[in-house]
Design a protein around this motif. Structure first.
Motif, PDB file in Angstrom:
ATOM      1  N   ALA A 108       0.864  -1.177   0.000  1.00 53.01           N
ATOM      2  CA  ALA A 108       0.000   0.000   0.000  1.00 53.01           C
ATOM      3  C   ALA A 108       0.901   1.227   0.000  1.00 53.01           C
ATOM      4  O   ALA A 108       1.687   1.433   0.921  1.00 53.01           O
ATOM      5  N   LEU A 109       0.793   2.007  -1.048  1.00 54.79           N
ATOM      6  CA  LEU A 109       1.566   3.232  -1.184  1.00 54.79           C
ATOM      7  C   LEU A 109       0.637   4.397  -0.892  1.00 54.79           C
ATOM      8  O   LEU A 109      -0.386   4.567  -1.563  1.00 54.79           O
ATOM      9  N   HIS A 110       0.957   5.178   0.135  1.00 53.65           N
ATOM     10  CA  HIS A 110       0.138   6.322   0.544  1.00 53.65           C
ATOM     11  C   HIS A 110       0.808   7.589   0.017  1.00 53.65           C
ATOM     12  O   HIS A 110       1.961   7.863   0.341  1.00 53.65           O
ATOM     13  N   ILE A 111       0.066   8.338  -0.785  1.00 53.53           N
ATOM     14  CA  ILE A 111       0.607   9.507  -1.473  1.00 53.53           C
ATOM     15  C   ILE A 111      -0.120  10.754  -0.979  1.00 53.53           C
ATOM     16  O   ILE A 111      -1.352  10.789  -0.959  1.00 53.53           O
ATOM     17  N   THR A 112       0.662  11.776  -0.596  1.00 50.72           N
ATOM     18  CA  THR A 112       0.089  13.011  -0.066  1.00 50.72           C
ATOM     19  C   THR A 112       0.733  14.219  -0.730  1.00 50.72           C
ATOM     20  O   THR A 112       1.957  14.312  -0.803  1.00 50.72           O
ATOM     21  N   LYS A 113      -0.109  15.120  -1.207  1.00 48.52           N
ATOM     22  CA  LYS A 113       0.345  16.390  -1.781  1.00 48.52           C
ATOM     23  C   LYS A 113      -0.581  17.472  -1.236  1.00 48.52           C
ATOM     24  O   LYS A 113      -1.786  17.453  -1.509  1.00 48.52           O
ATOM     25  N   LEU A 114      -0.018  18.381  -0.458  1.00 48.25           N
ATOM     26  CA  LEU A 114      -0.803  19.424   0.208  1.00 48.25           C
ATOM     27  C   LEU A 114      -1.926  18.779   1.009  1.00 48.25           C
ATOM     28  O   LEU A 114      -1.665  18.046   1.926  1.00 48.25           O
ATOM     29  N   TRP A 115      -3.186  19.030   0.650  1.00 46.01           N
ATOM     30  CA  TRP A 115      -4.318  18.478   1.409  1.00 46.01           C
ATOM     31  C   TRP A 115      -4.908  17.254   0.746  1.00 46.01           C
ATOM     32  O   TRP A 115      -5.866  16.691   1.229  1.00 46.01           O
ATOM     33  N   PHE A 116      -4.338  16.815  -0.362  1.00 46.14           N
ATOM     34  CA  PHE A 116      -4.854  15.661  -1.090  1.00 46.14           C
ATOM     35  C   PHE A 116      -4.072  14.427  -0.685  1.00 46.14           C
ATOM     36  O   PHE A 116      -2.846  14.441  -0.636  1.00 46.14           O
ATOM     37  N   SER A 117      -4.801  13.359  -0.429  1.00 48.96           N
ATOM     38  CA  SER A 117      -4.163  12.103  -0.047  1.00 48.96           C
ATOM     39  C   SER A 117      -4.874  10.949  -0.732  1.00 48.96           C
ATOM     40  O   SER A 117      -6.104  10.949  -0.842  1.00 48.96           O
ATOM     41  N   THR A 118      -4.106   9.998  -1.195  1.00 52.90           N
ATOM     42  CA  THR A 118      -4.681   8.814  -1.828  1.00 52.90           C
ATOM     43  C   THR A 118      -3.793   7.611  -1.532  1.00 52.90           C
ATOM     44  O   THR A 118      -2.632   7.775  -1.143  1.00 52.90           O
ATOM     45  N   SER A 119      -4.328   6.443  -1.724  1.00 55.66           N
ATOM     46  CA  SER A 119      -3.558   5.209  -1.553  1.00 55.66           C
ATOM     47  C   SER A 119      -3.752   4.344  -2.793  1.00 55.66           C
ATOM     48  O   SER A 119      -4.853   4.300  -3.353  1.00 55.66           O
ATOM     49  N   VAL A 120      -2.691   3.685  -3.194  1.00 55.95           N
ATOM     50  CA  VAL A 120      -2.741   2.723  -4.284  1.00 55.95           C
ATOM     51  C   VAL A 120      -2.098   1.430  -3.797  1.00 55.95           C
ATOM     52  O   VAL A 120      -1.277   1.449  -2.881  1.00 55.95           O
ATOM     53  N   THR A 121      -2.475   0.337  -4.401  1.00 56.66           N
ATOM     54  CA  THR A 121      -1.929  -0.956  -4.004  1.00 56.66           C
ATOM     55  C   THR A 121      -1.170  -1.576  -5.161  1.00 56.66           C
ATOM     56  O   THR A 121      -1.708  -1.702  -6.259  1.00 56.66           O
ATOM     57  N   TRP A 122       0.072  -1.916  -4.904  1.00 56.51           N
ATOM     58  CA  TRP A 122       0.916  -2.597  -5.869  1.00 56.51           C
ATOM     59  C   TRP A 122       1.013  -4.068  -5.502  1.00 56.51           C
ATOM     60  O   TRP A 122       0.857  -4.441  -4.336  1.00 56.51           O
ATOM     61  N   THR A 123       1.293  -4.898  -6.496  1.00 55.20           N
ATOM     62  CA  THR A 123       1.366  -6.349  -6.305  1.00 55.20           C
ATOM     63  C   THR A 123       2.792  -6.829  -6.587  1.00 55.20           C
ATOM     64  O   THR A 123       3.393  -6.441  -7.588  1.00 55.20           O
ATOM     65  N   ARG A 124       3.287  -7.683  -5.708  1.00 56.23           N
ATOM     66  CA  ARG A 124       4.637  -8.231  -5.890  1.00 56.23           C
ATOM     67  C   ARG A 124       4.662  -9.179  -7.085  1.00 56.23           C
ATOM     68  O   ARG A 124       3.746  -9.975  -7.277  1.00 56.23           O
ATOM     69  N   LEU A 125       5.699  -9.060  -7.870  1.00 54.68           N
ATOM     70  CA  LEU A 125       5.883  -9.972  -9.009  1.00 54.68           C
ATOM     71  C   LEU A 125       6.812 -11.115  -8.618  1.00 54.68           C
ATOM     72  O   LEU A 125       7.589 -11.030  -7.730  1.00 54.68           O
TER      73      LEU A 125
END
Length: 142
Positions: A125-142
Protein backbone atom coordinates in the motif's frame (compact mmCIF):
# COMPACT_ATOMS: atom_id res chain seq x y z
CA UNK A 1 9.26 -28.12 34.83
CA UNK A 2 12.08 -25.71 33.92
CA UNK A 3 12.61 -27.38 30.58
CA UNK A 4 8.88 -27.11 29.83
CA UNK A 5 8.93 -23.38 30.68
CA UNK A 6 12.04 -22.88 28.56
CA UNK A 7 10.37 -24.66 25.64
CA UNK A 8 7.22 -22.53 25.99
CA UNK A 9 9.32 -19.34 26.11
CA UNK A 10 11.25 -20.40 23.01
CA UNK A 11 8.02 -21.15 21.12
CA UNK A 12 6.57 -17.76 22.06
CA UNK A 13 9.77 -16.07 20.94
CA UNK A 14 9.59 -17.84 17.57
CA UNK A 15 5.96 -16.81 17.11
CA UNK A 16 6.73 -13.20 17.98
CA UNK A 17 9.70 -12.87 15.61
CA UNK A 18 8.06 -14.77 12.76
CA UNK A 19 5.51 -12.02 12.08
CA UNK A 20 7.93 -9.10 12.28
CA UNK A 21 8.74 -7.08 9.20
CA UNK A 22 12.36 -6.53 8.17
CA UNK A 23 13.40 -3.35 6.41
CA UNK A 24 14.39 -5.23 3.25
CA UNK A 25 11.00 -6.99 2.94
CA UNK A 26 9.93 -4.14 0.64
CA UNK A 27 12.66 -4.87 -1.91
CA UNK A 28 11.76 -6.59 -5.15
CA UNK A 29 9.75 -5.90 -8.27
CA UNK A 30 6.19 -4.60 -8.03
CA UNK A 31 3.34 -4.24 -10.54
CA UNK A 32 1.75 -0.82 -10.16
CA UNK A 33 -1.98 -0.34 -9.57
CA UNK A 34 -2.69 0.52 -13.24
CA UNK A 35 -0.80 -2.60 -14.35
CA UNK A 36 1.23 -0.60 -16.86
CA UNK A 37 4.61 -0.50 -15.10
CA UNK A 38 6.97 -2.61 -13.01
CA UNK A 39 8.91 -0.81 -10.29
CA UNK A 40 11.98 -2.35 -8.68
CA UNK A 41 12.39 -1.26 -5.08
CA UNK A 42 15.97 -1.43 -3.85
CA UNK A 43 18.03 -0.26 -0.90
CA UNK A 44 20.72 2.38 -1.25
CA UNK A 45 22.42 3.41 1.95
CA UNK A 46 19.81 3.26 4.68
CA UNK A 47 16.87 4.26 2.46
CA UNK A 48 14.74 2.65 -0.23
CA UNK A 49 14.20 3.74 -3.82
CA UNK A 50 12.06 2.51 -6.69
CA UNK A 51 12.89 2.67 -10.39
CA UNK A 52 10.82 1.84 -13.44
CA UNK A 53 12.13 -1.37 -15.00
CA UNK A 54 9.27 -2.19 -17.40
CA UNK A 55 6.51 -0.26 -19.15
CA UNK A 56 3.53 -1.75 -20.95
CA UNK A 57 3.97 0.96 -23.59
CA UNK A 58 7.61 2.10 -23.44
CA UNK A 59 7.49 3.96 -26.75
CA UNK A 60 5.53 6.85 -28.24
CA UNK A 61 3.32 6.26 -31.31
CA UNK A 62 6.38 7.33 -33.37
CA UNK A 63 8.39 4.44 -31.91
CA UNK A 64 10.65 6.66 -29.79
CA UNK A 65 11.22 5.84 -26.09
CA UNK A 66 8.88 7.79 -23.81
CA UNK A 67 10.61 10.68 -22.10
CA UNK A 68 9.98 12.67 -18.95
CA UNK A 69 8.39 15.47 -21.01
CA UNK A 70 6.26 16.83 -18.13
CA UNK A 71 9.18 17.29 -15.74
CA UNK A 72 9.24 20.82 -14.31
CA UNK A 73 13.03 20.86 -14.76
CA UNK A 74 13.56 21.58 -18.45
CA UNK A 75 16.91 19.76 -18.64
CA UNK A 76 15.26 16.49 -17.47
CA UNK A 77 12.48 16.44 -20.07
CA UNK A 78 14.53 14.42 -22.56
CA UNK A 79 15.49 11.60 -20.17
CA UNK A 80 13.81 8.28 -20.81
CA UNK A 81 11.09 7.19 -18.39
CA UNK A 82 12.52 3.67 -18.29
CA UNK A 83 15.04 3.47 -15.47
CA UNK A 84 14.16 6.64 -13.57
CA UNK A 85 13.61 6.54 -9.82
CA UNK A 86 10.00 7.34 -9.07
CA UNK A 87 10.32 6.54 -5.35
CA UNK A 88 13.07 8.00 -3.22
CA UNK A 89 14.25 8.19 0.37
CA UNK A 90 11.79 5.85 2.08
CA UNK A 91 13.07 5.03 5.57
CA UNK A 92 11.97 2.04 7.65
CA UNK A 93 10.54 2.77 11.10
CA UNK A 94 10.20 -0.83 12.28
CA UNK A 95 6.80 -1.47 10.66
CA UNK A 96 6.29 0.89 7.72
CA UNK A 97 8.40 2.92 5.31
CA UNK A 98 8.02 6.66 5.82
CA UNK A 99 9.20 10.12 4.76
CA UNK A 100 9.72 9.26 1.10
CA UNK A 101 8.93 11.00 -2.15
CA UNK A 102 7.12 9.68 -5.21
CA UNK A 103 7.51 11.22 -8.66
CA UNK A 104 4.58 10.94 -11.06
CA UNK A 105 6.07 11.22 -14.57
CA UNK A 106 2.70 11.51 -16.34
CA UNK A 107 2.00 14.67 -14.34
CA UNK A 108 5.55 15.86 -13.75
CA UNK A 109 4.72 16.19 -10.04
CA UNK A 110 6.34 15.00 -6.84
CA UNK A 111 4.49 14.12 -3.63
CA UNK A 112 5.22 12.73 -0.18
CA UNK A 113 4.77 9.01 0.27
CA UNK A 114 4.87 6.18 2.74
CA UNK A 115 4.42 2.45 2.24
CA UNK A 116 3.10 -0.52 4.14
CA UNK A 117 3.32 -4.23 3.31
CA UNK A 118 0.42 -6.62 3.63
CA UNK A 119 0.80 -9.45 6.13
CA UNK A 120 1.75 -11.92 3.39
CA UNK A 121 4.23 -9.35 1.92
CA UNK A 122 2.67 -9.67 -1.55
CA UNK A 123 0.84 -6.32 -1.61
CA UNK A 124 2.26 -2.88 -1.02
CA UNK A 125 0.00 0.00 0.00
CA UNK A 126 1.57 3.23 -1.18
CA UNK A 127 0.14 6.32 0.54
CA UNK A 128 0.61 9.51 -1.47
CA UNK A 129 0.09 13.01 -0.07
CA UNK A 130 0.35 16.39 -1.78
CA UNK A 131 -0.80 19.42 0.21
CA UNK A 132 -4.32 18.48 1.41
CA UNK A 133 -4.85 15.66 -1.09
CA UNK A 134 -4.16 12.10 -0.05
CA UNK A 135 -4.68 8.81 -1.83
CA UNK A 136 -3.56 5.21 -1.55
CA UNK A 137 -2.74 2.72 -4.28
CA UNK A 138 -1.93 -0.96 -4.00
CA UNK A 139 0.92 -2.60 -5.87
CA UNK A 140 1.37 -6.35 -6.30
CA UNK A 141 4.64 -8.23 -5.89
CA UNK A 142 5.88 -9.97 -9.01
Amino acid sequence: MRSLMALAFFCLLLLKTHGQTKSTDITGTWLNDKKDAHVEIYQKGGNFFGKIVWLKEPNTPNGEPKTDRNNPTKSLRTREIMGIDIISDLSFDGKTWEDGKVYLPKKGKEADCSAELSEDHNSLALHITKLWFSTSVTWTRL
